[in-house]
Scaffold this active site. Structure first.
Site, PDB file in Angstrom:
ATOM      1  N   GLU A 111       0.978  -1.080  -0.074  1.00 25.45           N
ATOM      2  CA  GLU A 111       0.035   0.021  -0.224  1.00 25.45           C
ATOM      3  C   GLU A 111       1.145   0.735   0.235  1.00 25.45           C
ATOM      4  OE1 GLU A 111      -3.767  -1.730   1.714  1.00 25.45           O
ATOM      5  OE2 GLU A 111      -3.252  -1.338   3.209  1.00 25.45           O
ATOM      6  N   HIS A 226     -10.022   9.600   2.094  1.00 32.39           N
ATOM      7  CA  HIS A 226      -9.033   8.110   1.595  1.00 32.39           C
ATOM      8  C   HIS A 226      -9.025   8.644   0.172  1.00 32.39           C
ATOM      9  CE1 HIS A 226      -8.434   4.490   0.200  1.00 32.39           C
ATOM     10  NE2 HIS A 226      -8.064   3.951   1.019  1.00 32.39           N
ATOM     11  N   ARG A 274      -1.484   9.331   0.864  1.00 36.27           N
ATOM     12  CA  ARG A 274      -3.106   9.067   0.814  1.00 36.27           C
ATOM     13  C   ARG A 274      -2.909  11.145   0.637  1.00 36.27           C
ATOM     14  NH1 ARG A 274      -5.758   5.028   4.750  1.00 36.27           N
ATOM     15  NH2 ARG A 274      -5.895   3.507   3.131  1.00 36.27           N
ATOM     16  N   ARG A 370      -1.663   9.500   8.565  1.00 36.24           N
ATOM     17  CA  ARG A 370      -1.104   7.781   8.548  1.00 36.24           C
ATOM     18  C   ARG A 370      -1.038   7.073   7.476  1.00 36.24           C
ATOM     19  NH1 ARG A 370      -4.708   3.554   8.545  1.00 36.24           N
ATOM     20  NH2 ARG A 370      -6.187   4.080   8.141  1.00 36.24           N
TER      21      ARG A 370
HETATM   22  P1  FAD Z   1     -14.502   0.936  16.013  1.00 33.71           P
HETATM   23  O1  FAD Z   1     -14.007   0.109  15.316  1.00 33.71           O
HETATM   24  O2  FAD Z   1     -14.894   2.021  15.020  1.00 33.71           O
HETATM   25  O3  FAD Z   1     -14.895   0.870  17.209  1.00 33.71           O
HETATM   26  C1  FAD Z   1     -15.805   1.953  18.098  1.00 33.71           C
HETATM   27  C2  FAD Z   1     -16.899   1.540  19.218  1.00 33.71           C
HETATM   28  O4  FAD Z   1     -16.445   2.522  19.592  1.00 33.71           O
HETATM   29  C3  FAD Z   1     -18.024   0.837  17.728  1.00 33.71           C
HETATM   30  O5  FAD Z   1     -18.183   0.040  18.745  1.00 33.71           O
HETATM   31  C4  FAD Z   1     -19.491   2.103  18.531  1.00 33.71           C
HETATM   32  O6  FAD Z   1     -20.537   1.736  18.530  1.00 33.71           O
HETATM   33  C5  FAD Z   1     -18.946   2.095  19.687  1.00 33.71           C
HETATM   34  N1  FAD Z   1     -19.406   3.506  20.177  1.00 33.71           N
HETATM   35  C6  FAD Z   1     -19.159   4.586  20.419  1.00 33.71           C
HETATM   36  N2  FAD Z   1     -19.697   5.932  20.442  1.00 33.71           N
HETATM   37  C7  FAD Z   1     -20.548   4.826  20.823  1.00 33.71           C
HETATM   38  C8  FAD Z   1     -21.153   5.324  22.525  1.00 33.71           C
HETATM   39  N3  FAD Z   1     -20.722   6.980  22.837  1.00 33.71           N
HETATM   40  N4  FAD Z   1     -21.367   4.676  23.254  1.00 33.71           N
HETATM   41  C9  FAD Z   1     -21.083   2.801  22.993  1.00 33.71           C
HETATM   42  N5  FAD Z   1     -20.510   2.895  21.755  1.00 33.71           N
HETATM   43  C10 FAD Z   1     -19.850   4.104  21.011  1.00 33.71           C
HETATM   44  N6  FAD Z   1      -7.453   0.667   8.783  1.00 33.71           N
HETATM   45  C11 FAD Z   1      -6.592  -0.456   9.278  1.00 33.71           C
HETATM   46  O7  FAD Z   1      -5.516  -0.216   9.772  1.00 33.71           O
HETATM   47  N7  FAD Z   1      -6.609  -1.031   7.730  1.00 33.71           N
HETATM   48  C12 FAD Z   1      -7.308  -0.849   6.553  1.00 33.71           C
HETATM   49  O8  FAD Z   1      -7.396  -1.657   6.281  1.00 33.71           O
HETATM   50  C13 FAD Z   1      -8.488  -0.376   7.585  1.00 33.71           C
HETATM   51  N8  FAD Z   1      -9.573   0.192   6.060  1.00 33.71           N
HETATM   52  C14 FAD Z   1     -10.756   0.498   6.672  1.00 33.71           C
HETATM   53  C15 FAD Z   1     -11.513   0.453   5.571  1.00 33.71           C
HETATM   54  C16 FAD Z   1     -12.987   1.448   5.746  1.00 33.71           C
HETATM   55  C17 FAD Z   1     -13.865   1.445   5.144  1.00 33.71           C
HETATM   56  C18 FAD Z   1     -12.806   2.290   7.285  1.00 33.71           C
HETATM   57  C19 FAD Z   1     -13.780   2.321   7.343  1.00 33.71           C
HETATM   58  C20 FAD Z   1     -11.774   2.245   8.340  1.00 33.71           C
HETATM   59  C21 FAD Z   1     -10.552   1.193   7.804  1.00 33.71           C
HETATM   60  N9  FAD Z   1      -9.304   1.011   8.465  1.00 33.71           N
HETATM   61  C22 FAD Z   1      -8.494   0.671   8.248  1.00 33.71           C
HETATM   62  C23 FAD Z   1      -9.399   2.506   9.892  1.00 33.71           C
HETATM   63  C24 FAD Z   1      -9.552   1.515  11.011  1.00 33.71           C
HETATM   64  O9  FAD Z   1     -10.808   0.319  10.303  1.00 33.71           O
HETATM   65  C25 FAD Z   1      -9.592   1.763  11.983  1.00 33.71           C
HETATM   66  O10 FAD Z   1      -9.413   2.961  12.479  1.00 33.71           O
HETATM   67  C26 FAD Z   1     -10.026   1.122  13.229  1.00 33.71           C
HETATM   68  O11 FAD Z   1     -11.191  -0.347  13.579  1.00 33.71           O
HETATM   69  C27 FAD Z   1     -10.672   1.870  14.908  1.00 33.71           C
HETATM   70  O12 FAD Z   1     -10.354   0.905  15.503  1.00 33.71           O
HETATM   71  P2  FAD Z   1     -11.157   0.916  17.307  1.00 33.71           P
HETATM   72  O13 FAD Z   1     -11.695   0.301  17.737  1.00 33.71           O
HETATM   73  O14 FAD Z   1     -10.738   2.721  17.935  1.00 33.71           O
HETATM   74  O15 FAD Z   1     -12.936   1.835  16.592  1.00 33.71           O
HETATM   75  C1  SIN Z   2      -7.932   0.416   2.612  1.00 39.56           C
HETATM   76  O1  SIN Z   2      -7.783  -1.277   2.217  1.00 39.56           O
HETATM   77  O2  SIN Z   2      -7.349   1.386   1.864  1.00 39.56           O
HETATM   78  C2  SIN Z   2      -8.085   1.095   3.813  1.00 39.56           C
HETATM   79  C3  SIN Z   2      -6.228   1.477   4.391  1.00 39.56           C
HETATM   80  C4  SIN Z   2      -6.136   1.440   6.102  1.00 39.56           C
HETATM   81  O3  SIN Z   2      -6.551   3.093   5.701  1.00 39.56           O
HETATM   82  O4  SIN Z   2      -5.221   2.185   6.595  1.00 39.56           O
END
Ligand code: FAD
Ligand code: SIN
Length: 543
Positions: A111, A226, A274, A370
């Site tokens: 990537e 993105h 990016r 990032r």
């Molecule tokens: P999240 O996984 O977003 O979890 C947050 C949680 O908090 C959820 O359960 C939500 O419901 C809960 N929540 C929020 N507010 C409240 C509240 N007030 N009360 C109770 N619960 C609450 N990163 C990579 O490294 N590689 C990738 O390939 C990649 N691809 C991506 C593709 C997409 C489409 C997206 C959107 C993001 C991608 N990212 C990727 C980024 C990565 O997925 C996120 O940064 C990471 O998953 C964040 O994890 P987290 O546990 O911090 O938050």
């Molecule tokens: C992607 O698959 O392009 C998302 C990867 C990332 O957000 O790190």
């Protein structure tokens, strides 16, 4: 209700912490929708780790620092890159099936900004593979996972965090939840923008809650857009992502008339970091007046597309484009926030009893930009490191329920007119749309002082109106069994959306230079003298 560790959020960060913490005490996870409705679940490309014999941890560190443009915390980057292979091994051990190559080693993807093949993935559904296994493990280990429980605000008593106020949407009930230690793992803020790859949950609740409680928040101006989300139709309000892994495999960005353009912008072309690719797409769209550019992967051949990217193939076909036969129309979309709650390397905030991890925090790993696939990694590495030993000597505060109610309600008797108890959902959705539009139009990929200032003025007006609406409604709703569950939920989120939007604008105005993801036409260059080592930190001043 009470517990030892109260985790807010069921993404990779919250669940990783929960699984580790169970050895130290009782763990409860609350999550505002279904358990798997998280950014994590939609992650496609993968998770970075320097495990190839031709790669090195030093090289991963170097690439991360380079992308971060002088603002990364080198200690945090070192911790992340060094621990990557252990965290991957642990996830595999739990049952995450990462894609293997024919020699039964991990199939490593490439990537933007990574100088080696180091992206471990489960085809193009890496997040779902991880999320599913973590949820299963949480259930297997007897950890309470409460769905549809929305955290509203932290309960702070004598300067210490002792729990949260929440709202159970299914039961239509408010609740106080006391804990020895509260861990915010609420993810990102993509939903403050009109176009985003994030699901609707990404409203920055944890960041807003922490800020209201007096925790410093940093670097909110660094919003990652993105470069490639599907143009046009959305899925549940979410712009479908076309993974960077597609460009890693040779996908080419072209204008509508079929001309490749990335060479004009960076010698790394489609695999530049990016921020550069998103700005290049933005500039082509502006110059040509087009609505979208094209991502051409037809050169891969149908077999490779269907086999390596089945999720993307299916979704594109469902959305009306067969990527094996025609280029995909794409536009940039808000994707990730590099800033967030200020924590130390063990997830500790400035408030005793309050910890935070995942996308909601600023560990300094990403600096001003990032690198792809460093987010899942940061979340899993730093969630694992959050201090758990402190619950040993803590006690759960015994508070009278009236005291809690007082802290929940601000006593503004003027606003307790029963006739105003009805909340129009349309009022909330109108505010939300106006904020999302404003953020997209004036606080987007390319910014300028005039629009930032205008956005600031409008957001501060919305903020005071929404705060007033919130207090007026919640104070009454708290006591009334007739409250509207959905509208209550939406209003609580809206208050966070406007708060977080104001933090992004505030930070963007403070940084009078362009660096990484923050690009301001009035200051198009970096100002190394003033800002190279300077995080943009905001802290609420007590009134
Ligand atoms: P999240 O996984 O977003 O979890 C947050 C949680 O908090 C959820 O359960 C939500 O419901 C809960 N929540 C929020 N507010 C409240 C509240 N007030 N009360 C109770 N619960 C609450 N990163 C990579 O490294 N590689 C990738 O390939 C990649 N691809 C991506 C593709 C997409 C489409 C997206 C959107 C993001 C991608 N990212 C990727 C980024 C990565 O997925 C996120 O940064 C990471 O998953 C964040 O994890 P987290 O546990 O911090 O938050
Ligand atoms: C992607 O698959 O392009 C998302 C990867 C990332 O957000 O790190």
């Amino acid at each position: 209700m009470q517990t030892d560790f109260l985790v807010i959020g069921s993404g990779i960060a919250g669940l990783t912490f929960a699984l580790d913490a169970r050895a130290y005490g009782r763990v409860t996870v609350i999550t505002k929708k279904e358990s798997n409705e998280t950014n994590t679940n939609y992650a496609q490309g993968g998770i970075a780790a320097a495990i190839s014999p031709s790669d090195s941890i030093e090289s991963h560190i170097k690439d991360t620092l380079l992308a971060g443009e002088g603002l990364c915390n080198p200690d945090a980057v070192k911790i992340m890159a060094t621990d990557a292979s252990h965290r991957i091994a642990k996830l595999s051990e739990m049952g995450v099936e990462f894609t293997k190559s024919h020699k039964s080693e991990f199939d490593l993807g490439k990537e933007g900004g990574h100088s080696a093949r180091r992206i471990i993935h489960t085809k193009d559904r890496t997040g779902e593979a991880i999320e599913t296994v973590l949820i299963k493990e949480v259930h297997k280990n007897g950890i309470d996972l409460l769905e549809h429980c929305l955290a509203i605000d932290l309960i702070i008593e004598d300067g210490k965090c002792i729990g949260v106020w929440g709202f159970d949407t299914n039961r239509n009930e408010f609740f106080p939840f006391l804990a020895k230690s509260v861990i915010i793992a609420t993810g990102g803020i993509g939903s403050i923008y009109l176009h985003t790859t994030n699901p609707g949950i990404a409203t920055g609740d944890g960041i807003a809650m922490a800020y209201r409680a007096g925790v410093p928040v940093a670097n909110m101006e660094f919003i990652q857009f993105h470069p490639t989300s599907f143009y046009g139709k959305k899925i549940n309000g979410r712009a479908f992502l076309l993974s960077e892994a597609l460009r890693g495999e040779g996908g080419i960005l072209k204008t509508k008339d079929g001309c490749a353009f990335m060479e004009k912008y960076d010698s790394r072309k489609e695999l530049a970091p990016r921020d550069i690719v998103a700005r290049a797409v933005h500039s082509e769209l502006k110059e040509k007046g087009d609505d979208y550019v094209l991502l051409d992967i037809t050169g891969f051949g149908a077999r490779k597309i269907i086999d390596k990217f089945p999720n993307i193939y299916k979704h594109c076909c469902d959305l009306g484009v067969d990527p094996t036969k025609e280029p995909i129309p794409v536009v940039p979309a808000a994707h990730y926030v590099c800033g967030g709650i200020v924590v130390d390397m063990k997830g500790k905030t400035n408030i005793p009893g309050l910890y935070a991890t995942g996308e909601a925090v600023c560990t300094g790993v990403h600096g001003a930009n990032r690198l792809a696939s460093n987010s899942l990694l940061e979340s899993v590495v730093f969630a694992h490191r959050v201090d758990k030993s402190m619950v040993k000597d803590s006690k759960i505060e015994k508070l009278k329920i009236e005291d809690l109610e007082n802290s929940m309600q601000s006593t503004n008797s003027k606003l307790t007119d029963k006739s105003s108890n009805h909340l129009e959902e349309k009022v909330i959705s109108d505010y939300l749309l106006q904020i999302k539009n404003l953020m997209w139009e004036q606080v987007g990929i390319v910014r300028n002082n005039k629009e930032l200032q205008e956005a600031k003025n409008k957001i501060s007006k919305y903020k005071s109106e929404i705060e007033e609406l919130y207090h007026k409604y919640i104070e009454i709703a708290y006591k009334s069994p007739l409250r509207q569950a959905i509208a209550t939920f939406q209003l609580i989120e809206l208050r966070n959306v406007v708060t977080v939007a104001s933090l992004v604008i505030e930070c963007a105005l403070i940084r009078k230079e362009s660096r990484g993801l923050h690009f301001n036409l009035n200051y198009p260059e970096k100002d190394e003298l003033q800002y190279k080592k300077r995080d943009t930190i905001l802290k609420k001043l007590d009134k």
